[in-house]
Design an enzyme around this catalytic site. Sequence first.
Site, short mmCIF file in Angstrom:
data_model
loop_
_atom_site.label_atom_id
_atom_site.label_comp_id
_atom_site.label_asym_id
_atom_site.label_seq_id
_atom_site.Cartn_x
_atom_site.Cartn_y
_atom_site.Cartn_z
N LYS A 171 0.17 -0.84 13.68
CA LYS A 171 1.14 -0.31 11.98
C LYS A 171 2.26 -0.18 12.53
O LYS A 171 2.56 0.59 13.66
CB LYS A 171 0.28 0.66 10.87
N SER B 298 -1.07 2.40 2.13
CA SER B 298 -0.47 2.40 3.36
C SER B 298 -0.69 1.39 4.87
O SER B 298 0.43 0.65 4.36
CB SER B 298 0.54 3.38 3.40
N SER C 143 -4.81 6.24 3.88
CA SER C 143 -4.14 5.08 3.89
C SER C 143 -4.82 4.12 5.05
O SER C 143 -4.68 3.33 5.07
CB SER C 143 -2.93 5.06 4.80
N1 GLN Z 1 -1.81 6.90 -0.71
C1 GLN Z 1 -1.13 8.00 -0.72
C2 GLN Z 1 0.45 8.79 -0.59
O1 GLN Z 1 0.95 7.93 -0.52
C3 GLN Z 1 -1.81 8.67 1.13
C4 GLN Z 1 -0.97 7.48 2.19
C5 GLN Z 1 -1.58 7.63 3.68
O2 GLN Z 1 -2.37 8.12 3.99
N2 GLN Z 1 -0.53 7.68 4.97
O3 GLN Z 1 0.70 9.15 0.19
#
Ligand code: GLN
Length: 505
Positions: free
Chosen positions: A80, A155, A179
Site C-alpha cells: 500500500k 482505503s 481499510s
Molecule cells: N473508512 C474509514 C475511514 O475513512 C477507515 C479507513 C481506514 O481504515 N484507513 O477513516
Amino acid sequence: MNNLLKLSALELKNAISRGDTTATEALEAYLHEISVQDGALRAYNEVLVDEARDQARRIDDMRKIGESPGLLAGIPIAIKNNLCTTWGRTTCSSKMLANFRAPYTATAVARIRQAGAVVLGKTNMDEFAMGSSTENSAHGASVNPWDLSRVPGGSSGGSASAVAGSLCSAALGSDTGGSIRQPAALCGIVGLKPTYGRVSRYGLVAYGSSLDQIGPMTRDVADCAAVMNVIAGHDPADATSLDRPVPDYLANLDEPIKGLRIGLPREFLSDALDPEIHRAIENAVEVYRSLGAEVKEVSLPHSRIDSGAGGELSSFAVACYYIVATAEASSNLARYDGVHYGHRTERDAADIIDLYSRSRAEGFGDEVKRRIMLGTYVLSSGYYDAYYLKALKVRRLIKNDFDEAFETCDILLCPTTPSPAFKMNEKTADPLEMYLADIYTISVNLAGVPAISIPVGLSSRNLPIGMQLIGGVFREDVVLRAARMFEKASGICRLTPPPLGRDAE
Ligand code: GLN
C-alpha cells in the site's frame, strides 16, 4: 493466464524452492499480467520493475549457492502506498506527497524483503487512507475485478484489487477503521487487521496513530498466516509495538479448535444488514455448528446500530471513531505544509502562514480537508471536553464490551460489511453514507483487537460476501485457525473473479 498466477503465495514459494520455477520467472509472469490488466483495474500507483527484478535475481542467486532465501522467498508482494520505501515514491495517493521519496523503509516492508519477498510496487488507496472506496485518490479510483463498474472498497482498495485480480501474490494494507477487512470482503480475499501493537507501524504514514495497524491481504488463510509470521513482532523503532513472543501462526493452522466458542454479536445481525449477507452469515454459523462449535448470542451494547425514522443508520462506534480518528489525523497531517513536508505552492505567498495555507489548499483533496477541519474542531479548547474527551470515554465503553464478550467466547462472528461492493460514485456525494461502509469494522479498531475477513460466498449478482472473525487481544492464532476451519469445511477458498472486462450485471 499463466499458471503460476493461480498458485497461492505458499504454493508459489514451494514451487520456487523445489526448483520447478524461479523467482524471476514468477515475477515476469506478474509483470506481464500487470501490463495487460492494470489499465482496467488501476490497482497500482507505481510498479517498481527494476528493484523487483534485482530482488528476484538475488533470491535465485541465493538458491543457486544453497542459501535459504527465507519464508517468503520469491513471492511477489504489493505494498500500500502509505508504507515508506527508500526506492520508488510514497505518495499516500495524494498530490501533497506526489514526489515524496522516503528516507527509510517501513519495518513491515523491510521484514518481508528480508524473508525473500519481491516488492512489486505501490498500490492505490484513498488519500492518506481516508475513505472506503479508493475513490478519494489523487490517482483516480481503483476498480473491483468482480465487476468493473464497482469499487474495490478502501482505503486499501488497490491492494485488494491487485490480489483478487492476480496482479500480485499477496499484499500489505493498513487498517484504521476497516481499510484491510472491508476491501478484502468486497474483493473476495482474506485480510487481517492484527492486534494494535502486534505489527510495527514504523514507516507507515500516520493517519490515526492509536488505531492504525499494518496487515496482510492474501488469497487464503495460510498465506495470511505466513505473512503474519514475518511481519509480527517487536520493533524498537515503534514504541507502541509490543515486546511479546510471536507464535508460529502456520504451525497449528490446520488443527481444528475443539469446542470453539463463537459469539454472535446481536447488534450486528439486525435489519440493517443486507438479506443476502445475513443468509451467508447464517450458513457460516451452520458450518461451524456442524464442526462442533458452541454458538451463542452476545451483546456489544456500545457498538449497536440504530436506524432512524427515515431508515438512516447511526452508531456510537462510528461517531466515536470519526472524532478520535479525525483528531489524530489533524495533528498527524499538520506536518504537510510545503516547508517541513509535501507540496509547496508555486504562487507568491504574502507570508509564511499564507504559504502554508496555499500549499495545503492545493495539496490535499476534499475528504482530507474535511477530516482535518473536523479533527481541529473537536480538539479546540471550547469543544475538547464535549467531543474528544467524550469520545475517549465511549471508546473505553466499547472496549469493555469486547473484554466482557471474550470472557466467554473464543471469537466473535459477524459480517464485514453491510452490503457487497457498491457502484462507483454511489456514495461519493454523501460522506456519511461512505462512513457507514465501516459500521461493522470500526469498533474492532477502537477496541484494539485482531479481526480477519474471509470470503463466505457470492451474492446473486456474483459479488463476494465477507465474514469477520474477531479475536481477543493477541489471539491472531485463534482467529486464523477458526478462519482456516471454515475454509476447509466449506470449500469456500480462493474465489476467482470472472475474466476481466465483463460486468456482473
Ligand atoms: N473508512 C474509514 C475511514 O475513512 C477507515 C479507513 C481506514 O481504515 N484507513 O477513516
